[in-house]
Every structure is written in structure tokens, then in C-alpha cells.
Design a protein around this motif. Structure first.
Motif, PDB file in Angstrom:
ATOM      1  N   SER A  41      29.832  38.000  40.096  1.00 22.71           N
ATOM      2  CA  SER A  41      31.304  37.801  40.731  1.00 22.71           C
ATOM      3  C   SER A  41      31.335  39.769  40.815  1.00 22.71           C
ATOM      4  O   SER A  41      30.757  40.559  40.271  1.00 22.71           O
ATOM      5  CB  SER A  41      31.806  37.696  39.651  1.00 22.71           C
ATOM      6  OG  SER A  41      33.768  37.807  40.884  1.00 22.71           O
ATOM      7  N   ASP A  42      32.275  40.137  42.088  1.00 21.21           N
ATOM      8  CA  ASP A  42      32.411  41.053  42.381  1.00 21.21           C
ATOM      9  C   ASP A  42      31.519  42.181  41.787  1.00 21.21           C
ATOM     10  O   ASP A  42      31.572  43.287  41.296  1.00 21.21           O
ATOM     11  CB  ASP A  42      33.420  41.984  41.404  1.00 21.21           C
ATOM     12  CG  ASP A  42      35.066  40.781  41.733  1.00 21.21           C
ATOM     13  OD1 ASP A  42      35.336  41.420  42.075  1.00 21.21           O
ATOM     14  OD2 ASP A  42      35.362  40.017  41.242  1.00 21.21           O
ATOM     15  N   SER A  43      30.380  42.393  43.343  1.00 21.92           N
ATOM     16  CA  SER A  43      29.124  43.474  43.556  1.00 21.92           C
ATOM     17  C   SER A  43      29.471  44.615  43.863  1.00 21.92           C
ATOM     18  O   SER A  43      28.249  45.849  43.927  1.00 21.92           O
ATOM     19  CB  SER A  43      28.315  42.466  43.410  1.00 21.92           C
ATOM     20  OG  SER A  43      27.810  41.553  43.047  1.00 21.92           O
ATOM     21  N   HIS A  44      29.890  43.885  44.563  1.00 24.77           N
ATOM     22  CA  HIS A  44      30.489  45.665  45.140  1.00 24.77           C
ATOM     23  C   HIS A  44      29.648  46.512  45.892  1.00 24.77           C
ATOM     24  O   HIS A  44      29.357  47.892  45.909  1.00 24.77           O
ATOM     25  CB  HIS A  44      31.916  46.284  44.977  1.00 24.77           C
ATOM     26  CG  HIS A  44      33.171  46.074  43.682  1.00 24.77           C
ATOM     27  ND1 HIS A  44      33.887  46.457  45.003  1.00 24.77           N
ATOM     28  CD2 HIS A  44      33.286  44.963  42.920  1.00 24.77           C
ATOM     29  CE1 HIS A  44      35.075  45.221  44.482  1.00 24.77           C
ATOM     30  NE2 HIS A  44      34.334  44.818  43.397  1.00 24.77           N
ATOM     31  N   LEU A  45      28.756  45.776  46.902  1.00 20.97           N
ATOM     32  CA  LEU A  45      27.665  46.559  47.416  1.00 20.97           C
ATOM     33  C   LEU A  45      27.795  47.067  48.151  1.00 20.97           C
ATOM     34  O   LEU A  45      28.956  47.390  49.938  1.00 20.97           O
ATOM     35  CB  LEU A  45      26.714  45.868  47.942  1.00 20.97           C
ATOM     36  CG  LEU A  45      26.281  44.509  47.082  1.00 20.97           C
ATOM     37  CD1 LEU A  45      25.390  43.748  48.217  1.00 20.97           C
ATOM     38  CD2 LEU A  45      25.314  45.492  45.573  1.00 20.97           C
ATOM     39  N   SER A  73      40.094  31.270  42.725  1.00 18.18           N
ATOM     40  CA  SER A  73      41.260  32.285  43.482  1.00 18.18           C
ATOM     41  C   SER A  73      40.525  33.614  43.031  1.00 18.18           C
ATOM     42  O   SER A  73      39.876  33.666  42.548  1.00 18.18           O
ATOM     43  CB  SER A  73      41.972  31.811  43.240  1.00 18.18           C
ATOM     44  OG  SER A  73      42.479  32.917  43.089  1.00 18.18           O
ATOM     45  N   HIS A  74      39.818  34.545  44.016  1.00 23.24           N
ATOM     46  CA  HIS A  74      39.360  35.789  43.407  1.00 23.24           C
ATOM     47  C   HIS A  74      40.432  36.636  43.114  1.00 23.24           C
ATOM     48  O   HIS A  74      40.624  36.669  41.748  1.00 23.24           O
ATOM     49  CB  HIS A  74      39.514  36.440  45.410  1.00 23.24           C
ATOM     50  CG  HIS A  74      38.698  38.042  44.796  1.00 23.24           C
ATOM     51  ND1 HIS A  74      37.638  38.812  43.976  1.00 23.24           N
ATOM     52  CD2 HIS A  74      39.199  39.573  45.173  1.00 23.24           C
ATOM     53  CE1 HIS A  74      36.996  39.645  43.964  1.00 23.24           C
ATOM     54  NE2 HIS A  74      37.944  40.240  44.236  1.00 23.24           N
ATOM     55  N   SER A  75      42.022  36.792  43.292  1.00 22.99           N
ATOM     56  CA  SER A  75      42.960  37.338  42.387  1.00 22.99           C
ATOM     57  C   SER A  75      42.924  36.336  41.257  1.00 22.99           C
ATOM     58  O   SER A  75      43.183  34.769  41.518  1.00 22.99           O
ATOM     59  CB  SER A  75      43.676  37.438  43.041  1.00 22.99           C
ATOM     60  OG  SER A  75      44.950  36.848  43.700  1.00 22.99           O
ATOM     61  N   GLY A 105      38.418  36.281  40.023  1.00 22.85           N
ATOM     62  CA  GLY A 105      37.027  37.419  40.020  1.00 22.85           C
ATOM     63  C   GLY A 105      38.171  38.826  39.421  1.00 22.85           C
ATOM     64  O   GLY A 105      39.168  38.435  39.132  1.00 22.85           O
ATOM     65  N   HIS A 106      37.928  39.535  41.163  1.00 19.42           N
ATOM     66  CA  HIS A 106      38.935  40.807  41.253  1.00 19.42           C
ATOM     67  C   HIS A 106      39.271  41.098  39.700  1.00 19.42           C
ATOM     68  O   HIS A 106      39.356  42.900  39.848  1.00 19.42           O
ATOM     69  CB  HIS A 106      40.081  40.083  41.488  1.00 19.42           C
ATOM     70  CG  HIS A 106      41.118  40.996  41.661  1.00 19.42           C
ATOM     71  ND1 HIS A 106      40.572  41.889  42.446  1.00 19.42           N
ATOM     72  CD2 HIS A 106      42.334  41.507  41.550  1.00 19.42           C
ATOM     73  CE1 HIS A 106      41.851  43.341  43.165  1.00 19.42           C
ATOM     74  NE2 HIS A 106      42.361  42.975  42.446  1.00 19.42           N
ATOM     75  N   THR A 107      39.283  40.653  37.964  1.00 24.68           N
ATOM     76  CA  THR A 107      40.017  42.330  37.323  1.00 24.68           C
ATOM     77  C   THR A 107      38.592  42.255  36.436  1.00 24.68           C
ATOM     78  O   THR A 107      39.208  43.341  35.603  1.00 24.68           O
ATOM     79  CB  THR A 107      40.466  40.974  36.456  1.00 24.68           C
ATOM     80  OG1 THR A 107      40.331  39.596  36.112  1.00 24.68           O
ATOM     81  CG2 THR A 107      42.192  40.980  36.578  1.00 24.68           C
TER      82      THR A 107
HETATM   83 FE   LIG Z   1      36.341  43.201  42.977  1.00 22.92          FE
END
Ligand SMILES: [Fe+2]
Ligand SMILES: [Fe+2]
Length: 380
Positions: free
Chosen positions: A82-86, A244-246, A280-282
Motif C-alpha cells: 500500500s501507499d507507495s507514492h511513486l 477502503s483507502h481511508s 490504507g492512507h494512514t
Molecule cells: Fe498514502
């Protein structure tokens, strides 16, 4: 050592030269990322970890489980990343290396998970190059991948590129007796038109969590109606997983650790005996339980967020304060084994530390039984 002396040393390469060479090799490899070149690329990416003598103390394997013959649910394991922020590859390769590490972790699981769930925020600023890079890397997973969207993937072009690569963000599927639902929970009210923001300004506003300009995340009336319809007629004993992402509850509004219509969504889910929500997200270990709805947060491969300042759900097993000198600390991936009773044992695979097992009995007993071991260093 003077520059002249260094030049005369046979075979000497400065740290900077080595870094630039490794970086060039990494991106060269990514251009035509077949299985063979991927293995070479990821070996290069993790060479530095191996050289520092850091080895994951326990292997990243879920506990094997006995099959309960009287249940329609056939236990299974899925892995998560999750949350790799490429960013674009010319701007940042650190997060690329981290995603490659997660892909390697999951590919090393034996037996392989039934599928790999991607928890959203694949890209940093929703750029086509960022999303394509992520898609290219995830293609190297041996197990099938299920995707979820995050706000960083969405607000440059309102999901156009993401949908072209991965399909619709809202969908459901059945797996071994469990009904699984994937939501787009990062729907925001239009704050950009009146302010005449460009698409990139809109994206950057959403990417800054605490700017006070963007609106809160929601699932929204349209998806809530879809969800009600999707679950219509399903008996209460149907094992249910919602992605759910959030987080689908209200934790901390200023950072959007929050879903504005969480109460309405929970009301739709409440009639089921057991509901597992993964989000994810957190970017942190986060556990919560509201009635029969169990919430678990995914680790990020890019960076850990601090814990929300106003406090945490009491069932949260707090992860250690990350070491600021170790860029992978506080990051990781994990796996979830859904058991015959419809609850799940989770492994949070914190990189360079012991994985943390969060057994379903801990959450089901409201923290009275099987409490996971506490970290040796306190969290924020
Ligand atoms: Fe994120
Ligand atoms: Fe996010």
C-alpha cells in the motif's frame, strides 16, 4: 584523500559514483521489466540492506491454519502492499526501491497468497508516468493483484488514467466463501471550480493533508446506494471484507484520517455478523473495532505517518517510533489470513524489524486475550 590520489587507485569509485551507477542500472532495468531483469533490478535495490547486515529476523510467512470442515468459508491468505507514492522516475528512486522490495517480499511467500491487494496511493501526484511506473512494477507479482484507488492517484485527472490502467474503482468479488467489496472512499466535494484551480493545483491541494482547503473524504450517496444494492439479499452470516483507502471511521479530521459518511456506511454493514475493513492512507499500524466491524490499517512502503495527536483507538497495537536514520523503518507490507470463523489473523511485516502478528482472538476479545508483544521503543 586528494582527488588526484583517488584517481590513481585502481577500481576505486566514490560513493556518489556508485550511487549514480546503481540508479542508472535501476531505471535501465525498469524500461524493459521482464521477469529476469526485474530480479536483477531488485537485487541491486536491496544490495545495500544486505550489505549492512540487516536481515529480517523472522521470515514473512503467515501461520498455516487447519481447514474447518463445517464452514463454507475456505481459509485463505492475501498479501497487501500500500501507499507507495511513486514520483516520476527522474525525481525520486527511493520509493521505487521500496515498492520493489515489497514485490520481492510477496513473491518470496511460500505458499503464494491467493491474491495481492494494493491499498491505494500508488502515485504521488496522479501523473500518468507515476501510475504507469507503478503498474509496470506490480506486473512482476506472481499472484493476481486487486487494486484500490487513493486520493494521490485521482485528483490530477479525476481518475482517468487510473481507470484506464486498472478499471473501475468500485467493485466486488467473491473469494472462497467471502464477499469482498472495494470502495473509492476519497470522494471530495468540489473545492476547485470556484477557486479556479488548475488540475495540478487541485492535486497538490489534496496531497497536502492539513491545508484546510480540501473537503473531507466521503464514500458518497452514489456508492452507498451501490453498496446497499450489492449486499442486498445476502444473509447476515455472509463473511464480508470491505477495502477502503481511508479508514471507514472518524479518527482525525485535519489529516483526513476520517470518512465523513462513515456512520452511514457502517449502518449498511452493521447487520452482518462479521465485517473486516482494511484501509490504507494512514501509513501505520492501526486497529479498531466498532461492534462487529473490525478495522485494520495497512503499512505504507514509502513513509510512516505519525499517530494522530488526539489519541488512538484502544485496540491499536502501537508500532515503534521509526528510526530517522533508516529510510525503510516504519514501512513495510503484510498479509492477512481469513479463517473459517470469518475473522482474520494479520501479519504486519515491518521492514528490518520483527513482524507483528495481530491475531483475530486479540480483537475479538476486545484486547483481553493474545495481546501482541509491545515494541521496545515508544511511538509518537
Ligand atoms: Fe498514502
Ligand atoms: Fe491517501
Amino acid at each position: 584523500m586528494t582527488r588526484d590520489t583517488r584517481k590513481k587507485m585502481p577500481g576505486h569509485r566514490s560513493v556518489e559514483t556508485k550511487y549514480m551507477e546503481e540508479r542508472a542500472a535501476l531505471f535501465q532495468g525498469l524500461k524493459h521489466l521482464d521477469r529476469r531483469s526485474f530480479l536483477k533490478v531488485s537485487a541491486a535495490a536491496f544490495g545495500s540492506v544486505a550489505a549492512s547486515g540487516l536481515v529480517t529476523p523472522h521470515s514473512f510467512q503467515p501461520v498455516s491454519v487447519a481447514h474447518a470442515a463445517d464452514s463454507k468459508l475456505q481459509p485463505f491468505t492475501f498479501a497487501y502492499i500500500s501507499d507507495s507514492h511513486l514520483y516520476k522516475r527522474t525525481l525520486n528512486d527511493r520509493f521505487v526501491n521500496s515498492l520493489l522490495r515489497a514485490v520481492d517480499d510477496v513473491n518470496a511467500m511460500d505458499p503464494q497468497p491467493d491474491f495481492v491487494f494494493y491499498g491505494g496511493d500508488l502515485a504521488q501526484l496522479g501523473a500518468p508516468e507515476e501510475l504507469e511506473l507503478g503498474a509496470q512494477i506490480l506486473k512482476n507479482l506472481k499472484a493476481p493483484v486487486r487494486m484500490m484507488v487513493g486520493e494521490h492517484d485521482w485528483y490530477l485527472d479525476m481518475g482517468e488514467k487510473w481507470r484506464a490502467l486498472f478499471g473501475q474503482p468500485t467493485y466486488s468479488f467473491d473469494h472462497k466463501g467471502v464477499h469482498c467489496v472495494v470502495l473509492n472512499s476519497v470522494v471530495e466535494k468540489d473545492f476547485w471550480t470556484a477557486r479556479k484551480l488548475t488540475p495540478m493545483q487541485r492535486m497538490q491541494t489534496v496531497a497536502g493533508l492539513d491545508n484546510g482547503v480540501q473537503s473531507s473524504f466521503t464514500v458518497g450517496a452514489e456508492q452507498r446506494a451501490w453498496l446497499e444494492n450489492d449486499l442486498k439479499g445476502k444473509p447476515a452470516n455472509t463473511p464480508l471484507i470491505v477495502f477502503s483507502h481511508s479508514p471507514l471511521y472518524k479518527l482525525y479530521k485535519p489529516w483526513n484520517f476520517w470518512t465523513d459518511d462513515a456512520d452511514e456506511v457502517q449502518a449498511i454493514l452493521r447487520r452482518f455478523n462479521n465485517v473486516l475493513v482494511f484501509h490504507g492512507h494512514t501509513h501505520q499500524m492501526l486497529s479498531n473495532r466498532i461492534g462487529n466491524i473490525y478495522f485494520q490499517g495497512f503499512l505504507s512502503t514509502a513513509w510512516p505517518w505519525p499517530y494522530a495527536p488526539q489519541g488512538l483507538p484502544t485496540l491499536t497495537v502501537q508500532m515503534s517510533r521509526p528510526d530517522p536514520f533508516n529510510p525503510h523503518d516504519g514501512c513495510g507490507d503484510g498479509s492477512v489470513t481469513v479463517q473459517a470463523d470469518g475473522l482474520a489473523d494479520m501479519v504486519q511485516n515491518l521492514w528490518n524489524r520483527n513482524p507483528v502478528n495481530i491475531p483475530r482472538t486479540y480483537l475479538a476479545s476486545n484486547g483481553k486475550k493474545d495481546k501482541p508483544e509491545l515494541p521496545t521503543r515508544q511511538s509518537y
